[in-house]
Motif scaffolding. Sequence first.
Motif, PDB file in Angstrom:
ATOM      1  N   ARG A  74       0.851  -1.183   0.000  1.00  0.00           N
ATOM      2  CA  ARG A  74       0.000   0.000   0.000  1.00  0.00           C
ATOM      3  C   ARG A  74       0.886   1.232   0.000  1.00  0.00           C
ATOM      4  O   ARG A  74       1.766   1.380   0.848  1.00  0.00           O
ATOM      5  N   TYR A 122      -0.840  -0.877  -4.438  1.00  0.00           N
ATOM      6  CA  TYR A 122      -2.218  -0.465  -4.182  1.00  0.00           C
ATOM      7  C   TYR A 122      -2.235   0.803  -3.345  1.00  0.00           C
ATOM      8  O   TYR A 122      -1.286   1.122  -2.631  1.00  0.00           O
ATOM      9  N   SER A 124      -5.447   3.243  -1.112  1.00  0.00           N
ATOM     10  CA  SER A 124      -6.842   3.184  -0.696  1.00  0.00           C
ATOM     11  C   SER A 124      -7.387   4.574  -0.488  1.00  0.00           C
ATOM     12  O   SER A 124      -6.646   5.515  -0.200  1.00  0.00           O
ATOM     13  N   GLN A 163     -13.014   1.210   3.150  1.00  0.00           N
ATOM     14  CA  GLN A 163     -12.178   1.879   2.164  1.00  0.00           C
ATOM     15  C   GLN A 163     -12.351   1.228   0.805  1.00  0.00           C
ATOM     16  O   GLN A 163     -12.767   0.082   0.706  1.00  0.00           O
ATOM     17  N   THR A 164     -12.006   1.979  -0.215  1.00  0.00           N
ATOM     18  CA  THR A 164     -11.905   1.432  -1.562  1.00  0.00           C
ATOM     19  C   THR A 164     -10.421   1.251  -1.847  1.00  0.00           C
ATOM     20  O   THR A 164      -9.627   2.175  -1.661  1.00  0.00           O
ATOM     21  N   VAL A 165     -10.057   0.060  -2.264  1.00  0.00           N
ATOM     22  CA  VAL A 165      -8.661  -0.261  -2.561  1.00  0.00           C
ATOM     23  C   VAL A 165      -8.490  -0.238  -4.080  1.00  0.00           C
ATOM     24  O   VAL A 165      -9.286  -0.826  -4.819  1.00  0.00           O
TER      25      VAL A 165
END
Length: 184
Positions: A74, A122, A124, A163-165
């Motif tokens: 992340r 990624y 988020s 959350q949106t990842v």
Amino acid sequence: MLKVKELATGKALDSFCKKCKDLGYNNNKDLKAMKYYWLLARGGVWHCVKDADLNIVSLAGCHPLPQVNDKAWRVQFRGVQLPHDYGTGLSKYFMSSLIWRLILPYQLEFLKNTHNNTQEIYCSTTNLDNSGRMHRIHKMFFILEKLDLVVKYADMELYNTDQTVWKINTKKYYEVRSRVNSIK
């Protein structure tokens, strides 16, 4: 002149956290809220942008993201930028964000060199906050998806927050980034 550095504790970070607290940026008001040591304990790294006076004006971290898979990382964790006109102008590719424009290349380089990872990257977003700032960034990522810079991986709970990842298309990111005048 803005420069990206690896972040370290000290007076500059303390001053930055105080500014964040005064602005109501609760995720960055102190080292505990930032999860500064939590991130480092997981093998992550922090980067910051400093101005000509060596004041921190933006920062973000990156850490492993086992909730996605064992190779996932992340980026842009606890990313924050102090309000100011940094001379980047507007950009449909989000390049006016110091985190996206200046810090992300250093995070990607860290992941490539340290973990041989160029694909499982990624970030988020969340639309849950009281100020509306996070909601605007969340909406921006849907635009970035249409531009093929990110792909929505999932809506999920990460660390007790919905959350949106998003998976970053690093190839497209570097292509777009190479066309932007660099701030060194």
